[in-house]
Design a protein around this motif. Structure first.
Motif, mmCIF file in Angstrom:
data_model
loop_
_atom_site.group_PDB
_atom_site.id
_atom_site.type_symbol
_atom_site.label_atom_id
_atom_site.label_comp_id
_atom_site.label_asym_id
_atom_site.label_seq_id
_atom_site.Cartn_x
_atom_site.Cartn_y
_atom_site.Cartn_z
ATOM 1 N N ALA A 1 -50.750 54.030 -35.434
ATOM 2 C CA ALA A 1 -49.825 54.165 -36.564
ATOM 3 C C ALA A 1 -48.384 54.315 -36.096
ATOM 4 N N ASP A 2 -48.159 55.003 -34.990
ATOM 5 C CA ASP A 2 -46.794 55.211 -34.508
ATOM 6 C C ASP A 2 -46.166 53.920 -34.011
ATOM 7 N N GLU A 3 -46.953 53.077 -33.370
ATOM 8 C CA GLU A 3 -46.415 51.792 -32.917
ATOM 9 C C GLU A 3 -46.109 50.887 -34.095
ATOM 10 N N VAL A 4 -46.977 50.881 -35.082
ATOM 11 C CA VAL A 4 -46.837 49.967 -36.213
ATOM 12 C C VAL A 4 -45.728 50.418 -37.165
ATOM 13 N N PHE A 5 -45.661 51.727 -37.442
ATOM 14 C CA PHE A 5 -44.707 52.234 -38.436
ATOM 15 C C PHE A 5 -43.443 52.849 -37.829
ATOM 16 N N GLY A 6 -43.329 52.864 -36.501
ATOM 17 C CA GLY A 6 -42.098 53.352 -35.878
ATOM 18 C C GLY A 6 -42.003 54.855 -35.806
ATOM 19 N N GLY A 7 -43.042 55.513 -35.305
ATOM 20 C CA GLY A 7 -43.051 56.965 -35.301
ATOM 21 C C GLY A 7 -42.541 57.630 -34.044
ATOM 22 N N TYR A 8 -42.496 56.906 -32.924
ATOM 23 C CA TYR A 8 -42.121 57.529 -31.664
ATOM 24 C C TYR A 8 -40.629 57.855 -31.611
ATOM 25 N N PRO A 9 -40.241 58.864 -30.817
ATOM 26 C CA PRO A 9 -38.819 59.216 -30.701
ATOM 27 C C PRO A 9 -37.950 58.058 -30.246
ATOM 28 N N TRP A 10 -38.479 57.181 -29.378
ATOM 29 C CA TRP A 10 -37.634 56.110 -28.861
ATOM 30 C C TRP A 10 -37.243 55.086 -29.926
ATOM 31 N N PHE A 11 -37.907 55.066 -31.079
ATOM 32 C CA PHE A 11 -37.461 54.216 -32.182
ATOM 33 C C PHE A 11 -36.156 54.730 -32.786
ATOM 34 N N HIS A 12 -35.846 55.988 -32.527
ATOM 35 C CA HIS A 12 -34.761 56.649 -33.245
ATOM 36 C C HIS A 12 -33.635 57.119 -32.328
ATOM 37 N N ARG A 13 -33.662 56.715 -31.056
ATOM 38 C CA ARG A 13 -32.661 57.163 -30.093
ATOM 39 C C ARG A 13 -31.889 55.969 -29.544
ATOM 40 N N GLU A 14 -30.583 56.052 -29.655
ATOM 41 C CA GLU A 14 -29.746 54.923 -29.248
ATOM 42 C C GLU A 14 -29.887 54.601 -27.770
ATOM 43 N N GLU A 15 -30.050 55.629 -26.912
ATOM 44 C CA GLU A 15 -30.148 55.347 -25.483
ATOM 45 C C GLU A 15 -31.387 54.517 -25.171
ATOM 46 N N ALA A 16 -32.441 54.714 -25.950
ATOM 47 C CA ALA A 16 -33.657 53.919 -25.752
ATOM 48 C C ALA A 16 -33.493 52.525 -26.349
ATOM 49 N N LEU A 17 -32.863 52.450 -27.505
ATOM 50 C CA LEU A 17 -32.681 51.162 -28.174
ATOM 51 C C LEU A 17 -31.729 50.247 -27.395
ATOM 52 N N ASN A 18 -30.811 50.849 -26.628
ATOM 53 C CA ASN A 18 -29.805 50.062 -25.910
ATOM 54 C C ASN A 18 -30.060 50.006 -24.407
ATOM 55 N N ALA A 19 -31.241 50.399 -23.983
ATOM 56 C CA ALA A 19 -31.495 50.574 -22.549
ATOM 57 C C ALA A 19 -31.695 49.268 -21.788
ATOM 58 N N ASN A 20 -31.959 48.185 -22.481
ATOM 59 C CA ASN A 20 -32.241 46.900 -21.848
ATOM 60 C C ASN A 20 -33.445 46.971 -20.905
ATOM 61 N N THR A 21 -34.409 47.804 -21.281
ATOM 62 C CA THR A 21 -35.689 47.873 -20.598
ATOM 63 C C THR A 21 -36.687 48.508 -21.551
ATOM 64 N N PHE A 22 -37.942 48.571 -21.144
ATOM 65 C CA PHE A 22 -38.928 49.254 -21.976
ATOM 66 C C PHE A 22 -38.526 50.719 -22.117
ATOM 67 N N PRO A 23 -38.622 51.293 -23.306
ATOM 68 C CA PRO A 23 -38.226 52.699 -23.449
ATOM 69 C C PRO A 23 -39.065 53.646 -22.612
ATOM 70 N N TRP A 24 -40.306 53.254 -22.331
ATOM 71 C CA TRP A 24 -41.162 54.089 -21.495
ATOM 72 C C TRP A 24 -40.936 53.826 -20.010
ATOM 73 N N ALA A 25 -39.966 52.920 -19.682
ATOM 74 C CA ALA A 25 -39.674 52.611 -18.274
ATOM 75 C C ALA A 25 -38.285 53.107 -17.867
ATOM 76 N N LEU A 26 -37.699 53.985 -18.669
ATOM 77 C CA LEU A 26 -36.352 54.463 -18.373
ATOM 78 C C LEU A 26 -36.284 55.214 -17.053
ATOM 79 N N ALA A 27 -37.378 55.778 -16.619
ATOM 80 C CA ALA A 27 -37.385 56.554 -15.385
ATOM 81 C C ALA A 27 -37.966 55.776 -14.206
ATOM 82 N N VAL A 28 -37.929 54.456 -14.253
ATOM 83 C CA VAL A 28 -38.409 53.670 -13.116
ATOM 84 C C VAL A 28 -37.678 54.047 -11.825
ATOM 85 N N PRO A 29 -36.353 54.308 -11.866
ATOM 86 C CA PRO A 29 -35.716 54.773 -10.623
ATOM 87 C C PRO A 29 -36.360 56.035 -10.054
#
Length: 615
Positions: free
Chosen positions: A381-409
């Motif tokens: 439901a969270d993937e389909v309806f947009g429930g996760y925090p990264w749907f609502h955070r500009e740093e995730a929306l503008n990261a130019n990578t997967f939001p769950w991959a922000l800590a790849v470094p």
């Protein structure tokens, strides 16, 4: 639900190698504890393990059907929720049926409509059909990838299975990984790339795809993918449509000849499914609904609210049980059980995974299996309806990578420098991201914000959701429990994908549209409860146990971890404040305890599976 496997070999008569397909089939016993079967015909050997859900007396597999066009042999894992309608249409076209199970409906549908049959299916499935007259194998996987299907192809030889373990059992297959497999494990994991089997040569048939294999080779085609369309309805009309789709989906998925239950966390998603199940049962006089929840010893003492988990589940579960009058089963696990389950989960998944989140689900499903064979879950439901925090955070929306991959470094910093260089760490993740966004079906005329939200929705549905669906299938089927996931109904997913973000967030709330659609079905306080993730242990004994075990493995010079991990960096983290945090600071998907548990899973996997690494 079931486990399927098979072996096509145009170089030999497989009737002389029956023990091999039997051994491959035996690896899937947990998926199908009720029955087993194999079928061999020259170049084709099929194996099946059955979990009986519909028509337990019939529906044995492999299912063989003679038709005027020849012999058809099927192995199938899944459920067709529109089987009754398909059966009636096929009867009107002159077909007859010997069983009431959906297995025969799928096979006859293929005989009638060939590969286009999948476009008519509403369900979750992975199947393989051998057409003797053509000497050809046909395979298909459901649209969202609820049911797994792995394969390995070589010159004139093809192997497949519901799980890698079935393929790995073949004597000609070696558990080997290369640079891509290591990147999937250490950088992308557990949100791995669709289509990758991690093991060298092994692949996963992607959701919504068909595969054929014959003497001319392998052919893969896509039969379904998300489409962008104009959304014409206003918020009220949209909520009404979502409600109707969800009710229809739940009622279809409650069809079973064995006991059904629901998983209840007290959150919006699971509470909604439970409320609809209770309503359905009450209308039909089917009795009391059984519900199940999971928690951990002493969580009430150690829980501390934070932004990722604002409140504990237990009071909300009690609220819904009292409201709906279900027969509730509260399952509780202690730290030693949870630690042991880390190893069990690796053997179920054939790979390191989501650590305690995998293991606790595996334990949970074993307990549920004592009273039910089928369960409904609020997954996706969270993937389909947009429930996760990264749907609502500009740093995730503008990261130019997967939001769950922000800590790849950060993940990269845990690796030995020579390994990070060998797997081209930065380029690998960037390439996977570019491949994903290149698929996004943009709508002409969308503004920048709408495009951004469509990309985020697409990434979540096609890249992150499969991670959780794979976890749910593998851990539940490892316990012989079938878990159905109504929020993945393709009609619902396709419809919601095109709803404008301002309607999805109706009332300026995450999943505001879903909340509006469920008004009157749930109490107001439950309806507007803030999202809380899958429950995990907050007991410091768990951290202490996995940290000590991970450091012990690093102190052992024989541990395969030393090939890959910067041990000094891990020891540094083990002494840091972050190590004791349950916040997902490591790679967005892992807390400190989960990092140590993940290293343990990698160590156990490499050792037990005797994985060969070639770069």
């Amino acid at each position: 639900m079931c486990g399927i496997t098979g072996w096509i070999d145009y170089h030999q008569d497989l009737r002389d190698s029956s023990s091999i397909i039997e051994q491959m089939t035996a690896t899937l016993t947990a998926r199908g504890p009720d029955a087993k079967g194999t079928w061999i015909s020259g170049s084709c050997a099929l194996g099946h393990r059955r979990l009986s859900v519909i028509d337990p007396e019939n529906g044995a597999q492999p299912m063989i059907k003679q038709h005027e066009s020849g012999t058809y042999a099927l192995v199938y894992n899944g459920e067709l929720y529109n089987a009754p309608e398909l059966r009636q249409e096929l009867i009107s076209r002159g077909h007859t049926f010997k069983t009431t199970c959906d297995t025969e409906v799928l096979l006859v549908s293929f005989i009638e409509w060939r590969e286009s049959c999948v476009e008519r299916f509403n369900g979750i499935f992975a199947f393989a059909i051998w057409v003797e007259a053509e000497h050809k194998l046909y395979m298909g996987r459901d649209r969202l990838g609820v049911k797994p299907l792995f394969y390995q192809a070589d010159e004139g030889v093809f192997l497949f299975g519901s799980e890698p373990k079935a393929i790995l059992k073949h004597p000609d297959v070696e558990p080997e990984i290369g640079a891509e497999g290591l990147a999937e494990i250490f950088l992308v994991g557990p949100a791995r790339t669709p289509g990758h089997g991690v093991y060298k040569q092994m692949k996963e048939l992607r959701p919504g795809h068909l595969l054929t294999f014959d003497q001319s080779g392998l052919c893969i085609t896509c039969y379904w993918k998300l489409q962008s369309e104009e959304h014409e309805e206003n918020a009220d009309e949209t909520a009404k449509t979502v409600r109707e789709l969800l009710i229809d989906t739940v009622e279809r998925q409650l069809i079973s000849d064995v006991p059904v239950c629901t998983l209840l966390s007290g959150g919006l998603d699971s509470s909604a499914l439970t409320a609809l199940t209770v309503r359905h049962y009450n209308k039909r006089g089917l009795g009391q609904v059984n519900t199940y929840s999971v928690d951990y010893v002493d969580n009430d003492k150690h829980f501390k609210a934070h932004s990722f988990q604002p409140n504990a589940d237990a009071p909300w579960i009690e609220r819904m049980v009292e409201e709906l009058g279900t027969n509730h089963h509260a399952i509780t696990f202690d730290t030693p059980e949870l630690v042991q389950s880390l190893k069990d989960a690796v053997f179920v998944r054939d790979l390191p995974g989501m650590t305690d989140i995998d293991g606790s689900l595996y334990l949970f499903c074993h307990e549920i299996k004592k009273g039910a064979t089928v369960a409904l879950s609020g997954e996706a439901a969270d993937e389909v309806f947009g429930g996760y925090p990264w749907f609502h955070r500009e740093e995730a929306l503008n990261a130019n990578t997967f939001p769950w991959a922000l800590a790849v470094p950060l993940r990269k910093s845990l690796l030995r420098p020579e390994l990070a260089a060998a797997i081209h760490a930065d380029e690998y993740v960037a390439d996977r991201y570019q491949e994903a966004i290149a698929e996004v079906p943009h709508l002409p005329g969308e503004d920048a914000q709408a495009r951004k939200m469509r990309v985020m929705s697409y990434l979540n549905i096609t890249r992150f959701m499969p991670t959780l669906l794979d976890r749910k299938d593998r851990m539940s089927m490892g316990a012989g429990l079938e878990v159905r996931v109504p929020y993945t109904d393709h009609r619902l997913v396709q419809y919601v994908f095109n709803i404008p973000w301002e309607i999805k967030t109706y009332g300026n709330r995450e999943k505001g549209l879903l909340r509006k659609a469920l008004e009157g079905l749930l109490p107001h306080d439950v309806l507007y409860r803030k999202k809380s993730p899958y429950p995990k242990t907050h007991n410091p004994n768990y951290l202490n146990a996995v940290r000590a075990m991970a450091l012990e493995r690093l102190d052992d010079s024989s541990s395969p971890l030393h090939q890959f991990i910067d041990a000094a960096r891990i020891r540094e983290i083990a002494q840091s404040e972050e190590a004791s945090s349950n916040l997902p600071w490591f790679g967005q998907l892992m807390s400190g305890p989960q990092l140590f548990a993940y290293l343990l899973q990698i160590d156990w996997w490499l050792t037990h599976y005797k994985v060969k690494v070639t770069l």
